[in-house]
Design an enzyme around this catalytic site. Structure first.
Site, PDB file in Angstrom:
ATOM      1  N   ALA A   1      -1.335   1.623   6.658  1.00 10.62           N
ATOM      2  CA  ALA A   1      -1.519   0.579   7.673  1.00 10.62           C
ATOM      3  C   ALA A   1      -2.414  -0.508   7.110  1.00 10.62           C
ATOM      4  O   ALA A   1      -3.220  -0.263   6.206  1.00 10.62           O
ATOM      5  CB  ALA A   1      -2.133   1.169   8.939  1.00 10.62           C
ATOM      6  N   ASP A   2      -2.256  -1.702   7.653  1.00 15.44           N
ATOM      7  CA  ASP A   2      -3.146  -2.803   7.290  1.00 15.44           C
ATOM      8  C   ASP A   2      -3.389  -3.646   8.531  1.00 15.44           C
ATOM      9  O   ASP A   2      -2.480  -3.868   9.337  1.00 15.44           O
ATOM     10  CB  ASP A   2      -2.557  -3.661   6.177  1.00 15.44           C
ATOM     11  CG  ASP A   2      -3.599  -4.635   5.642  1.00 15.44           C
ATOM     12  OD1 ASP A   2      -4.543  -4.166   4.990  1.00 15.44           O
ATOM     13  OD2 ASP A   2      -3.481  -5.837   5.906  1.00 15.44           O
ATOM     14  N   THR A   3      -4.624  -4.109   8.679  1.00 16.21           N
ATOM     15  CA  THR A   3      -5.020  -4.877   9.860  1.00 16.21           C
ATOM     16  C   THR A   3      -5.625  -6.205   9.430  1.00 16.21           C
ATOM     17  O   THR A   3      -6.376  -6.274   8.456  1.00 16.21           O
ATOM     18  CB  THR A   3      -6.070  -4.095  10.678  1.00 16.21           C
ATOM     19  OG1 THR A   3      -5.503  -2.844  11.087  1.00 16.21           O
ATOM     20  CG2 THR A   3      -6.493  -4.872  11.918  1.00 16.21           C
TER      21      THR A   3
ATOM     22  N   ALA B   1      -0.010  -3.711  10.843  1.00 19.40           N
ATOM     23  CA  ALA B   1       1.309  -3.262  10.393  1.00 19.40           C
ATOM     24  C   ALA B   1       1.194  -1.812   9.933  1.00 19.40           C
ATOM     25  O   ALA B   1       0.207  -1.429   9.297  1.00 19.40           O
ATOM     26  CB  ALA B   1       1.801  -4.127   9.247  1.00 19.40           C
TER      27      ALA B   1
ATOM     28  N   LYS C   1       0.835  -1.207   0.000  1.00 18.51           N
ATOM     29  CA  LYS C   1       0.000   0.000   0.000  1.00 18.51           C
ATOM     30  C   LYS C   1       0.871   1.260   0.000  1.00 18.51           C
ATOM     31  O   LYS C   1       0.554   2.245  -0.678  1.00 18.51           O
ATOM     32  CB  LYS C   1      -0.923   0.007   1.222  1.00 18.51           C
ATOM     33  CG  LYS C   1      -2.070  -0.989   1.140  1.00 18.51           C
ATOM     34  CD  LYS C   1      -2.956  -0.879   2.358  1.00 18.51           C
ATOM     35  CE  LYS C   1      -4.152  -1.807   2.277  1.00 18.51           C
ATOM     36  NZ  LYS C   1      -5.025  -1.711   3.474  1.00 18.51           N
TER      37      LYS C   1
END
Length: 203
Positions: free
Chosen positions: A75-77, A112, A54
């Site tokens: 961010a990624d969850t 992250a 991303k």
């Protein structure tokens, strides 16, 4: 100046909470393609890879549009039960299935965070890992929650800051990380990049 490469209102709210001015940099439909899982990919590796992807896409978009140069935050969850990754449900049926599997069990939420500049320097990265335990849920409770529509754009089919808060027996880790942007780790990255003053300077 900071670009947030996310349209999540929760991430925007969390940045506002710690006093970080920012501008949303939308990635469009390509963000969903970046979230595709690879066979056998471990949850921590997956979420880090997606956050980096991303960031790379956002930096490319920044240059392509000729916007002012500034740090970009991504961010990624994901929710993980063992090595199984739960992303956003595709529909109400999948949301019901996910919640049924999480009910009465403890799962992990990984977020992250990646922060970078379009100058080729290595990005700053961090990973937040939290444990969340759900109470047992009846079929009727799950159906009623899914009917609200809240789970449909959330990793693991629930929002910790929403109605699902009544399902959660305990959290060990970062509440803001479970929401989608761990503020402790994010603030550390922003300070390392010179984008956020130190606590002493903010007094």
């Amino acid at each position: 100046m900071l670009y947030l490469a996310s349209q999540s209102p929760r991430r925007r709210h969390l940045l506002e909470q710690i006093g970080v001015p920012h501008t949303v940099l939308a990635l469009g439909t390509e963000a969903e393609a970046l979230e595709a899982q690879k066979p056998g990919e471990a949850p921590a590796r997956y979420v880090r890879r997606v956050a980096r992807a991303k960031l790379a896409a956002a930096l490319h978009e920044l240059q392509a549009r000729g916007f002012a140069v500034a740090p970009v935050l991504c961010a990624d969850t994901c929710v993980a039960l063992g090595q199984r990754i739960y992303g956003k449900p595709r529909d109400a049926h999948e949301a019901v299935q996910m919640l049924g599997e999480l009910a009465g069990r403890e799962h992990t939420v990984l977020t992250a965070v990646a922060l970078g500049l379009p100058d080729g320097t290595p990005p700053h990265e961090a990973l937040s890992r939290s444990r969340v335990r759900f109470a047992p849920l009846s079929t009727a409770e799950i159906a009623a929650y899914v009917a609200t529509g809240e789970p449909l754009d959330k990793a693991g089919a629930y929002a910790v800051q929403g109605r699902a808060a009544t399902f959660i027996e305990r959290i060990s880790g970062s509440y803001s990380g479970v929401m989608g942007l761990p503020l402790f780790e994010t603030a550390a990255l922003l300070r390392a990049a010179g984008t956020l003053p130190s606590p002493a300077e903010m007094v």
